[in-house]
Each structure stands twice: as structure tokens, then as C-alpha cells.
Design a protein around this motif. Structure first.
Motif, PDB file in Angstrom:
ATOM      1  N   TRP A  41       0.824  -1.204   0.000  1.00 33.38           N
ATOM      2  CA  TRP A  41       0.000   0.000   0.000  1.00 33.38           C
ATOM      3  C   TRP A  41       0.860   1.256   0.000  1.00 33.38           C
ATOM      4  N   HIS A  42       0.376   2.266  -0.712  1.00 34.28           N
ATOM      5  CA  HIS A  42       1.049   3.564  -0.760  1.00 34.28           C
ATOM      6  C   HIS A  42      -0.020   4.641  -0.587  1.00 34.28           C
ATOM      7  N   GLU A  43       0.387   5.828  -0.178  1.00 34.98           N
ATOM      8  CA  GLU A  43      -0.586   6.897   0.009  1.00 34.98           C
ATOM      9  C   GLU A  43      -0.046   8.203  -0.558  1.00 34.98           C
ATOM     10  N   PHE A  44      -0.918   8.934  -1.251  1.00 39.37           N
ATOM     11  CA  PHE A  44      -0.565  10.212  -1.845  1.00 39.37           C
ATOM     12  C   PHE A  44      -1.629  11.238  -1.484  1.00 39.37           C
ATOM     13  N   GLN A  45      -1.232  12.501  -1.420  1.00 41.74           N
ATOM     14  CA  GLN A  45      -2.177  13.566  -1.091  1.00 41.74           C
ATOM     15  C   GLN A  45      -3.027  13.969  -2.278  1.00 41.74           C
ATOM     16  N   SER A  46      -2.482  13.848  -3.470  1.00 39.86           N
ATOM     17  CA  SER A  46      -3.229  14.236  -4.662  1.00 39.86           C
ATOM     18  C   SER A  46      -2.705  13.460  -5.863  1.00 39.86           C
ATOM     19  N   SER A  47      -3.323  13.715  -7.009  1.00 39.98           N
ATOM     20  CA  SER A  47      -3.077  12.890  -8.188  1.00 39.98           C
ATOM     21  C   SER A  47      -1.736  13.127  -8.873  1.00 39.98           C
ATOM     22  N   VAL A  48      -1.214  14.343  -8.800  1.00 39.33           N
ATOM     23  CA  VAL A  48       0.030  14.639  -9.518  1.00 39.33           C
ATOM     24  C   VAL A  48       1.203  13.802  -9.003  1.00 39.33           C
ATOM     25  N   PRO A  49       1.478  13.784  -7.682  1.00 41.23           N
ATOM     26  CA  PRO A  49       2.549  12.904  -7.215  1.00 41.23           C
ATOM     27  C   PRO A  49       2.231  11.423  -7.420  1.00 41.23           C
ATOM     28  N   LEU A  50       0.939  11.091  -7.436  1.00 38.84           N
ATOM     29  CA  LEU A  50       0.562   9.700  -7.678  1.00 38.84           C
ATOM     30  C   LEU A  50       1.005   9.260  -9.069  1.00 38.84           C
ATOM     31  N   LEU A  51       0.820  10.136 -10.065  1.00 41.87           N
ATOM     32  CA  LEU A  51       1.237   9.783 -11.417  1.00 41.87           C
ATOM     33  C   LEU A  51       2.748   9.593 -11.512  1.00 41.87           C
ATOM     34  N   GLU A  52       3.479  10.309 -10.679  1.00 41.96           N
ATOM     35  CA  GLU A  52       4.922  10.096 -10.635  1.00 41.96           C
ATOM     36  C   GLU A  52       5.220   8.673 -10.168  1.00 41.96           C
ATOM     37  N   GLY A  53       4.371   8.174  -9.263  1.00 43.48           N
ATOM     38  CA  GLY A  53       4.507   6.791  -8.803  1.00 43.48           C
ATOM     39  C   GLY A  53       4.201   5.800  -9.910  1.00 43.48           C
ATOM     40  N   ILE A  54       3.245   6.128 -10.772  1.00 41.22           N
ATOM     41  CA  ILE A  54       2.943   5.275 -11.927  1.00 41.22           C
ATOM     42  C   ILE A  54       4.146   5.211 -12.863  1.00 41.22           C
ATOM     43  N   VAL A  55       4.712   6.376 -13.149  1.00 46.65           N
ATOM     44  CA  VAL A  55       5.846   6.462 -14.075  1.00 46.65           C
ATOM     45  C   VAL A  55       7.056   5.689 -13.551  1.00 46.65           C
ATOM     46  N   SER A  56       7.262   5.733 -12.236  1.00 44.82           N
ATOM     47  CA  SER A  56       8.421   5.066 -11.633  1.00 44.82           C
ATOM     48  C   SER A  56       8.128   3.626 -11.221  1.00 44.82           C
ATOM     49  N   ASN A  57       6.991   3.082 -11.654  1.00 42.54           N
ATOM     50  CA  ASN A  57       6.602   1.684 -11.380  1.00 42.54           C
ATOM     51  C   ASN A  57       6.367   1.382  -9.908  1.00 42.54           C
ATOM     52  N   ARG A  58       6.060   2.419  -9.114  1.00 38.77           N
ATOM     53  CA  ARG A  58       5.778   2.204  -7.692  1.00 38.77           C
ATOM     54  C   ARG A  58       4.293   2.065  -7.424  1.00 38.77           C
ATOM     55  N   VAL A  59       3.464   2.335  -8.434  1.00 43.09           N
ATOM     56  CA  VAL A  59       2.009   2.236  -8.295  1.00 43.09           C
ATOM     57  C   VAL A  59       1.453   1.457  -9.476  1.00 43.09           C
ATOM     58  N   ASP A  60       0.612   0.463  -9.184  1.00 46.28           N
ATOM     59  CA  ASP A  60      -0.039  -0.316 -10.233  1.00 46.28           C
ATOM     60  C   ASP A  60      -1.507   0.064 -10.401  1.00 46.28           C
ATOM     61  N   PHE A  61      -2.188   0.371  -9.267  1.00 49.50           N
ATOM     62  CA  PHE A  61      -3.599   0.732  -9.321  1.00 49.50           C
ATOM     63  C   PHE A  61      -3.901   1.895  -8.385  1.00 49.50           C
ATOM     64  N   SER A  62      -4.786   2.790  -8.828  1.00 49.62           N
ATOM     65  CA  SER A  62      -5.311   3.833  -7.961  1.00 49.62           C
ATOM     66  C   SER A  62      -6.437   4.530  -8.714  1.00 49.62           C
ATOM     67  N   PHE A  63      -6.829   5.703  -8.235  1.00 47.49           N
ATOM     68  CA  PHE A  63      -7.889   6.456  -8.894  1.00 47.49           C
ATOM     69  C   PHE A  63      -7.485   7.919  -8.979  1.00 47.49           C
ATOM     70  N   ILE A  64      -7.965   8.608 -10.021  1.00 46.14           N
ATOM     71  CA  ILE A  64      -7.657  10.019 -10.230  1.00 46.14           C
ATOM     72  C   ILE A  64      -8.874  10.704 -10.858  1.00 46.14           C
ATOM     73  N   GLY A  65      -8.843  12.024 -10.917  1.00 46.83           N
ATOM     74  CA  GLY A  65      -9.908  12.773 -11.572  1.00 46.83           C
ATOM     75  C   GLY A  65      -9.660  12.881 -13.065  1.00 46.83           C
ATOM     76  N   ASP A  66     -10.688  13.341 -13.789  1.00 43.54           N
ATOM     77  CA  ASP A  66     -10.565  13.396 -15.240  1.00 43.54           C
ATOM     78  C   ASP A  66      -9.497  14.387 -15.701  1.00 43.54           C
ATOM     79  N   GLY A  67      -9.282  15.442 -14.918  1.00 47.13           N
ATOM     80  CA  GLY A  67      -8.255  16.411 -15.284  1.00 47.13           C
ATOM     81  C   GLY A  67      -6.868  15.798 -15.261  1.00 47.13           C
ATOM     82  N   THR A  68      -6.621  14.963 -14.266  1.00 48.83           N
ATOM     83  CA  THR A  68      -5.315  14.311 -14.178  1.00 48.83           C
ATOM     84  C   THR A  68      -5.174  13.248 -15.247  1.00 48.83           C
ATOM     85  N   VAL A  69      -6.282  12.623 -15.644  1.00 50.02           N
ATOM     86  CA  VAL A  69      -6.229  11.694 -16.772  1.00 50.02           C
ATOM     87  C   VAL A  69      -5.730  12.445 -18.008  1.00 50.02           C
ATOM     88  N   VAL A  70      -6.285  13.615 -18.241  1.00 53.71           N
ATOM     89  CA  VAL A  70      -5.917  14.400 -19.427  1.00 53.71           C
ATOM     90  C   VAL A  70      -4.462  14.851 -19.368  1.00 53.71           C
TER      91      VAL A  70
END
Length: 332
Positions: free
Chosen positions: A74-103
Motif C-alpha cells: 500500500w502507498h498513500e498520496f495527497q493528490s493525483s500529480v505525485p501519484l502519477l509520478e509513482g505510476i511512471v516510476s513503477n511504484r504504483v499499479d492501481f489507484s484512482f484520479i480525476g478526469d483532469g489528471t487523466v488528461v
């Protein structure tokens, strides 16, 4: 001596080949731990009150993934921007974000895919001000300091709210702050307004420290919350992706039928007032569905607005950002 040297050299070379082979085997275990064949599934909780926290406390992901020879981290982030950094660095496999961060994420070629829709109200995205503020409308924000986590769902809501009032971000004094920093700035008067989401909105309003200027509800804005999976992971482990969504659906069903107990679990974990959490849980419509035409249209609208605003440089085709296969399999 030469024969002995050749034997020693051959033995050393064979040993080196064996070591390299063992190392490659360990490294190629699909994200698992060194020395076994287990896969590690990295799940990120993206701030606030959410169902992943409930499933974590219940141990449902661990239980389901154990059947598939997988562990959970398990990992925890305050918002979506640092979470996406976790996706890029292979530290996150699943989570949820808003449509703006998807874009913004897809505009930056972030390696993730939307795998389900988990909400359409944007977690109560709102612009709030102090109760005694002179600001009564979005138009009144002109020239004011507004705190927001850039790239978050609240940031996208703010842009859409401004657009409906024929305004731009340049009409405001945007202050880029993550929620903990923004909360402090809002409390001390360091900013005039705060574009944010729950639990912050309801916490401030119920405590009579703030009032809502506009929200996704008052402005009738669809603000999807989306479940995402890291591309390489879902490609290599489709069965784990479907299992993940099955557990999330189990959580949705349980919370919708046990809201008081769910509120108690969340209140204890987040150290929040129980009655406040009950209000938040009862307010929220928990879902786990495929991306519909309406949600796709809302996401594309966000992409087009961000392109026009100059937040992203290239057009994003939302139809290429999601895959409903996994959620359709999970709901069978």
C-alpha cells in the motif's frame, strides 16, 4: 599450469553465467519479491475518504490476491500529480484520479489506462471562501488569491467554473498548494479562496469556517473519478486487474449496504469526527462501472478546455485512454 588455468577459467566463466542467469530470473519475476514467483500489486490510496481505505482495513485485496499468488503493498498520496509520478516510476499499479489528471497525464504520455468509473461528482469539487468573505460568485474571484493543487480534479473544476463565467486563470492569482498547505493558508487568511474536494469542503462548511461559492452540483458539471492501472502491469497481469476490480466492486456493494459501519472504519483511520464522516459517506454515490458515453464526453471536454487554456500542448483523444474490458469481466 596452462591446463589448470584453463580449467579454472572455464569454471569461473560457468559460475559467472549461472550468477547472471539467476539474477535475470529474480529480476524478471513480474514485480515480485526476489527469490519467489509472487507478484507484488502496488495499490495507492489517493488522499481523503475512499473505498480503497475500507478494503485495506478489511484485508479483502490481500485475501483475493493470495489466491493468485500475489502480495499487496500500500502507498498513500495527497493528490493525483505525485501519484502519477509513482505510476511512471513503477511504484504504483492501481489507484484512482480525476478526469483532469487523466488528461494531463495522457498529454505527458504517462503509462496508465482508465479501467473503470468510480464517481461522477468529482468528490464534491468546490470553491470555498471564509463565511465573512465578500466573494459571492466566481466573478468576484477576479484578482483574488485562490489556492489549488494544479492538475487535480478541483483545478479542472475551477477552470470550467471560470469558463462558464467568461473568465480565465489569468484573471486570478493562482497559488499552487497541496491540500495540507492549502488548508493552513486558508485558515490563516493567506488565500482568499480554495478550490478543493471532500473531506475538506464538508469539514470547513460544517465547522462554519467556510461556505461554498460554487460546486460541481450547483454548476451541473460532470466530474468523473476514474480507476486506473499501470499499462505494463495490466498487460502482463490481466487476471490480477480483473481481480482488483472485483474486490473494489465487493467494497462498493458492502459500503452501500453498511454505510454506518463504513463511516466508523474511515473515521477511525483518518482520525475524523464520526458524524462528519457519516455525512460524507451518505452524500457520496459509490459506483464501479464501465466508462460511458457521458463520462467520455465529460473527459473530452476537459481535454479540450485544457488545450485551449494552454495547460497541455497537444490534443488528447480520450477514446484511447480507457479500456472497459476488465470492468466488464469483473462485473460478470
Amino acid at each position: 599450469m596452462r591446463k589448470s588455468t584453463r580449467i579454472t577459467t572455464r569454471f569461473g566463466l560457468l559460475s559467472l553465467i549461472l550468477i547472471i542467469a539467476l539474477t535475470l530470473t529474480a529480476c524478471g519475476s513480474g514485480g515480485g519479491k526476489s527469490g519467489d514467483d509472487k507478484v507484488t500489486v502496488n495499490i495507492a490510496v489517493n488522499g481523503g475518504l475512499n473505498l480503497l481505505s475500507v478494503a485495506k482495513q478489511k484485508g479483502w485485496f490481500e485475501e483475493e490476491f493470495a489466491k493468485l499468488n500475489a502480495d499487496v503493498e500500500w502507498h498513500e498520496f495527497q493528490s493525483s500529480v505525485p501519484l502519477l509520478e509513482g505510476i511512471v516510476s513503477n511504484r504504483v499499479d492501481f489507484s484512482f484520479i480525476g478526469d483532469g489528471t487523466v488528461v494531463t497525464g495522457k498529454a505527458a504520455n504517462s503509462p496508465f489506462t482508465v479501467i473503470s468509473t468510480i464517481g461522477v461528482q468529482g468528490n464534491q469539487n468546490s470553491v470555498i471562501v471564509k463565511t465573512d468573505s465578500e466573494v459571492q460568485s466566481i466573478a468576484d474571484l477576479k484578482g483574488k488569491k485562490v489556492a489549488v493543487a494544479k492538475g487535480s480534479s478541483a483545478h479542472i473544476f475551477l477552470i470550467k467554473a471560470l469558463e462558464k463565467n467568461i473568465m480565465k486563470e489569468s484573471d486570478l492569482k493562482i497559488v499552487q498548494l497541496q491540500p495540507d498547505e492549502a488548508n493552513s493558508a486558508f485558515q490563516t487568511g493567506g488565500v482568499d479562496a480554495w478550490a478543493t474536494w471532500d473531506p475538506f469542503v464538508t469539514t470547513e462548511v460544517k465547522s462554519s469556517r467556510a461556505r461554498i461559492v460554487e460546486s460541481v452540483e450547483t454548476m451541473n458539471i460532470v466530474a468523473p473519478a476514474l480507476m486506473i492501472g499501470r499499462d505494463k502491469f495490466i498487460e502482463e497481469h490481466p487476471e490480477l486487474t480483473t481481480a482488483y476490480l472485483k474486490v473494489y466492486q465487493k467494497t462498493v456493494d458492502w459500503v452501500n449496504g453498511n454505510k454506518d459501519e463504513a463511516a466508523s472504519l474511515l473515521a477511525e483511520e483518518k482520525k475524523m469526527d464520526l458524524e462528519l464522516v457519516k455525512t460524507l459517506v451518505n452524500y457520496t454515490n459509490y459506483i464501479n462501472t464501465p466508462v460511458t458515453a457521458d463520462v467520455q464526453a465529460a473527459m473530452q471536454s476537459t481535454a479540450d478546455i485544457l488545450l485551449e487554456a494552454g495547460t497541455i500542448k497537444d490534443k488528447v483523444d480520450i477514446s484511447k485512454s480507457f479500456n472497459n474490458t476488465f470492468i466488464e469481466d469483473a462485473l460478470k
